[in-house]
Design an enzyme around this catalytic site. Sequence first.
Site, mmCIF file in Angstrom:
data_model
loop_
_atom_site.group_PDB
_atom_site.id
_atom_site.type_symbol
_atom_site.label_atom_id
_atom_site.label_comp_id
_atom_site.label_asym_id
_atom_site.label_seq_id
_atom_site.Cartn_x
_atom_site.Cartn_y
_atom_site.Cartn_z
ATOM 1 N N ASP A 81 1.279 5.159 1.463
ATOM 2 C CA ASP A 81 0.835 6.164 2.414
ATOM 3 C C ASP A 81 1.360 7.523 1.983
ATOM 4 O O ASP A 81 2.414 7.623 1.351
ATOM 5 C CB ASP A 81 1.377 5.860 3.821
ATOM 6 C CG ASP A 81 0.874 4.523 4.344
ATOM 7 O OD1 ASP A 81 -0.207 4.091 3.911
ATOM 8 O OD2 ASP A 81 1.567 3.916 5.168
ATOM 9 N N ASP B 286 0.848 -1.193 0.000
ATOM 10 C CA ASP B 286 0.000 0.000 0.000
ATOM 11 C C ASP B 286 0.890 1.253 0.000
ATOM 12 O O ASP B 286 2.087 1.165 0.219
ATOM 13 C CB ASP B 286 -0.963 0.018 1.196
ATOM 14 C CG ASP B 286 -0.267 -0.367 2.478
ATOM 15 O OD1 ASP B 286 0.922 -0.009 2.643
ATOM 16 O OD2 ASP B 286 -0.908 -1.022 3.329
ATOM 17 N N ASP C 11 10.779 5.173 12.771
ATOM 18 C CA ASP C 11 11.668 4.247 13.469
ATOM 19 C C ASP C 11 13.032 4.063 12.790
ATOM 20 O O ASP C 11 14.060 4.423 13.356
ATOM 21 C CB ASP C 11 10.967 2.907 13.737
ATOM 22 C CG ASP C 11 10.174 2.362 12.560
ATOM 23 O OD1 ASP C 11 10.329 2.902 11.444
ATOM 24 O OD2 ASP C 11 9.412 1.397 12.746
HETATM 25 P P1 ATP Z 1 4.727 -2.663 6.101
HETATM 26 O O1 ATP Z 1 5.114 -2.832 4.690
HETATM 27 O O2 ATP Z 1 4.956 -3.868 6.917
HETATM 28 O O3 ATP Z 1 3.375 -2.045 6.314
HETATM 29 P P2 ATP Z 1 5.623 -0.109 6.946
HETATM 30 O O4 ATP Z 1 6.986 0.481 6.972
HETATM 31 O O5 ATP Z 1 4.630 0.514 6.040
HETATM 32 O O6 ATP Z 1 5.796 -1.633 6.662
HETATM 33 P P3 ATP Z 1 3.777 0.416 9.055
HETATM 34 O O7 ATP Z 1 3.601 -0.289 10.342
HETATM 35 O O8 ATP Z 1 2.682 0.386 8.060
HETATM 36 O O9 ATP Z 1 5.120 -0.126 8.436
HETATM 37 O O10 ATP Z 1 4.141 1.924 9.414
HETATM 38 C C1 ATP Z 1 4.258 2.935 8.428
HETATM 39 C C2 ATP Z 1 5.414 3.856 8.772
HETATM 40 O O11 ATP Z 1 5.177 4.503 10.022
HETATM 41 C C3 ATP Z 1 6.752 3.159 8.949
HETATM 42 O O12 ATP Z 1 7.422 3.030 7.721
HETATM 43 C C4 ATP Z 1 7.468 4.080 9.900
HETATM 44 O O13 ATP Z 1 8.020 5.158 9.216
HETATM 45 C C5 ATP Z 1 6.370 4.591 10.781
HETATM 46 N N1 ATP Z 1 6.188 3.808 12.007
HETATM 47 C C6 ATP Z 1 5.332 2.794 12.181
HETATM 48 N N2 ATP Z 1 5.406 2.285 13.414
HETATM 49 C C7 ATP Z 1 6.339 3.002 14.056
HETATM 50 C C8 ATP Z 1 6.865 2.998 15.380
HETATM 51 N N3 ATP Z 1 6.460 2.099 16.259
HETATM 52 N N4 ATP Z 1 7.805 3.908 15.688
HETATM 53 C C9 ATP Z 1 8.206 4.810 14.790
HETATM 54 N N5 ATP Z 1 7.760 4.880 13.540
HETATM 55 C C10 ATP Z 1 6.835 3.990 13.158
HETATM 56 MG MG MG Z 2 2.522 -0.005 5.931
#
Ligand code: ATP
Ligand code: MG
Length: 479
Positions: free
Chosen positions: A75, A73, A177
């Site tokens: 964002d 997805d 993160d």
């Molecule tokens: P995935 O492909 O698994 O969804 P993602 O990187 O998009 O990986 P998400 O959990 O959807 O992970 O979170 C979106 C974004 O928000 C992350 O890329 C990160 O930048 C930020 N983020 C999410 N959780 C945290 C956290 N616990 N602490 C700091 N930043 C976070």
């Molecule tokens: Mg994500």
Amino acid sequence: MIRSLLRRIFSGPARTTRRGAPAVIAREAHGIGRDRISPGALRVASTLQQHGYEAYVVGGAVRDLLVGRTPKDFDVATNATPEQVHALFRRSRIIGRRFRLVHVLAGPEVIETATFRGDGAPPDPEEAEEAVDAVDGPRPAGRRALPVAGVRQTDEHGRLIRDNVYGNREQDAARRDFTVNALFYDPSNETIIDFHGGVADVRRRSLRMIGDPARRYREDPVRMLRAVRFAASLGFEIERGTREPIAEFAPLLTHVPPARLFDETLKLLLGGGAVSAVGRLRSEGLHHGLLPMLDVILEQPLGERFVMKALENTDARVNAGRSISPGFLFATLLWHELLAQWERERGEGGGKPPMVAMSDAMDGVIARQVERLAIPRRFTAQMREIWMLQPRFEHRSGRRPFRLLEQERFRAAYDFLLLRCESGEIDAELGQWWTRFQHAAESEREQMLVADSPAAGRPRRRRRRSGRGGRAGGDGDPA
Ligand code: ATP
Ligand code: MG
């Protein structure tokens, strides 16, 4: 110009550029064209930009594109407030309580659009101006400084309990993160804005926490799980400074609310790299207490073989783009605990009837898990169904096998049975019988019954009344 940029990006670990202007990486250097961005995300970003706001594709999508994967997805992050975003898109709604964001519906997509978050300190307007101007040129008229709303609070363990402060782009990057998760892609000029050396970290396949890892883990212990998850699914190494505090801070995970722990656990197990993730959890000393269900399992040889096989299958399915059922996976993770408990329930005080004992054992096993891990009811319901059907595979006479075939959960229960065979828990012959029985013609099925009937059931299990009378009805069963 580009060369000097490249030098800046690829030379050294570009440590947290506190207060520094970000690296702006051109398409020639990173290779991601806007055609790789989903139509919905493009539309959201360009609409926001046309109205004078900043808007970028952020987070996991940019990281996945850089490693050559198709993001699941997209964002968007923007300096428009949720209300401002909502006002621009008819098909949108504001969601979330702790931190509000907007879901914009764009065709079949839902684009999660978040306002830049800050770190609690009021953004320094001059600094923000500078950073923006350095990259984008002067701000268009009408762009306003963002309000600072809410507060950022930590509890006595340093865990972040409120984090609902708007900020600017730089602050938004800093509160993310890992460096590879903190990249901003601007579709209008195809640049990546990189405050923390994330592009270089992708190249060297390194997962590095932004800021001081110990502090960041204390703020949010779930980041430890995320480190393991991303390293496993991306095939990255966890950079030393990011890895080292984990062993010490692992106990902080007990303060994480069960619902959140469940979400992250699910992502960890269903991200396509579960086998590797579990291996890493172990090597980081995280499998104790962290995933309550892994504790017991990884210590019993038979249970471990079973769980690892289940995880291998899950990874294979996820990576082939096939669907998986979380209920099934959790049923496998807890199976050996259930078996042990079932044995106890049958043995205690003269012993309960097998199915009563099974039902009580299921209640006990699930209750223990949900204390720490909020497994939603629809999953526990699937787990119970799969488990309850297991003893029934042992009856191979009369009408019972036919009735079992009709069960809604037959397929899942059968797959589960095969795993039990593969792991050596039960005789492979039982699985083979069911494979043959399913695909056999009616006449052959009848023969199989006759042939197997006397040996049906396992000796230690009490035979139950088998003659409940064949159910009448056109369900494909032979009359
Ligand atoms: P995935 O492909 O698994 O969804 P993602 O990187 O998009 O990986 P998400 O959990 O959807 O992970 O979170 C979106 C974004 O928000 C992350 O890329 C990160 O930048 C930020 N983020 C999410 N959780 C945290 C956290 N616990 N602490 C700091 N930043 C976070
Ligand atoms: Mg994500």
